[in-house]
Design an enzyme around this catalytic site. Structure first.
Site, short mmCIF file in Angstrom:
data_model
loop_
_atom_site.label_atom_id
_atom_site.label_comp_id
_atom_site.label_asym_id
_atom_site.label_seq_id
_atom_site.Cartn_x
_atom_site.Cartn_y
_atom_site.Cartn_z
N HIS A 125 0.87 -1.17 0.00
CA HIS A 125 0.00 0.00 0.00
C HIS A 125 0.91 1.23 0.00
O HIS A 125 1.97 1.20 0.62
CB HIS A 125 -0.89 0.01 1.25
CG HIS A 125 -1.75 -1.22 1.38
ND1 HIS A 125 -2.78 -1.52 0.51
CD2 HIS A 125 -1.70 -2.25 2.25
CE1 HIS A 125 -3.34 -2.67 0.86
NE2 HIS A 125 -2.71 -3.15 1.91
N ASP A 162 -6.59 -7.47 7.91
CA ASP A 162 -7.15 -8.32 6.86
C ASP A 162 -7.69 -9.63 7.44
O ASP A 162 -8.70 -10.15 6.95
CB ASP A 162 -6.09 -8.62 5.79
CG ASP A 162 -5.99 -7.47 4.79
OD1 ASP A 162 -7.04 -6.92 4.42
OD2 ASP A 162 -4.88 -7.12 4.39
#
Ligand code: 3PY
Ligand code: MG
Length: 240
Positions: A34, A161
């Protein structure tokens, strides 16, 4: 449990990375999954960070041999491999981290051209660390096989996640200390194989809770959180 405190960074700014590397934490992880860290940024960061004592890891964008090789060529001490869906992915990640005969890494260390000499392949194989993330249902289902995969040096839990994948909250995941709860299961799998276990915490309170699960190797904060905390402290002092 060996305690190790890391900073998770998303910046591609070399000056900021150098300041963070010298701030007293044990290691940095540059997040290339990211944020803006691309291959060129990674090489710039590797060139600068080679001169400081805090080691750096790279969280590569995916289970991708090319990215794993680039990160290690740029001088990373190890990689954190995200989105692993099972033991096959873990084996691919591990193979990409080591030169033959242990793996399939291609020879091309770049960081030695910045002043040092290239470690021999067997030495590089010895010191590299392949962290495989456990953050999907598939990885959790196969965590015992992943931990037993040759070349996997550590399991790195991604609570954000993993909570999403399990349909729960990070809060509930961290609070679950049932013997067969997800975090306990990952820690037990790592301990059984004698490999490392780590996690992303992101803040000191999550770090304390993860440490209660016997997870010593933690990204306890982030570059963004440190900046925000610093700004808050200064503003509070001005107001107080
Ligand atoms: C997660 O918690 O899922 C992470 O990948 C941490 O960045
Ligand atoms: Mg994640």
């Amino acid at each position: 449990m060996e305690v190790s405190n890391g900073i998770w960074t998303s910046t591609a700014d070399v000056d900021l990375l150098l300041r963070l590397a010298g701030s007293g934490f044990d290691w940095l992880a540059l997040d290339a999954q990211h944020g803006p860290v691309d291959r060129a940024a990674l090489h710039g960061a590797g060139r600068a960070l080679g001169a400081v004592s805090a080691p750096f890891l790279v969280r590569v964008p995916a289970v991708d041999a090319a990215w794993i090789g680039t990160a290690l060529d740029a001088g990373a001490h190890g990689v954190v491999v995200p989105s692993v869906t099972g033991a096959e992915d873990a084996a691919r990640a591990a193979m990409a981290c080591r030169y033959p005969p242990l793996g399939e890494r291609s020879w091309g260390p770049w960081s030695p051209m910045w002043g040092a000499s290239a470690p021999a392949a067997d030495v590089a194989n010895e010191v590299v660390r392949c962290w495989v993330m456990v953050e999907t249902v598939g990885a959790l289902d196969e965590v015992e096989r992943i931990a037993a995969t040759p070349g996997v040096d550590g399991l790195f839990i991604g609570p954000l996640d993993l909570a999403l994948a399990l349909g729960t909250s990070v809060e509930a995941l961290l609070a679950d200390d049932a013997p067969d709860g997800p975090l306990r299961r990952v820690v037990a799998a790592a301990e059984r194989q004698g490999i490392l276990v780590g996690a992303f915490a992101g803040n000191p309170s999550a770090a304390t809770r993860l440490r209660a699960h016997s997870i010593g190797f933690l990204a306890v904060t982030t570059d963004a959180a440190l900046l925000a905390a610093g700004a808050r402290t200064v503003l509070a002092e001005l107001e107080g």
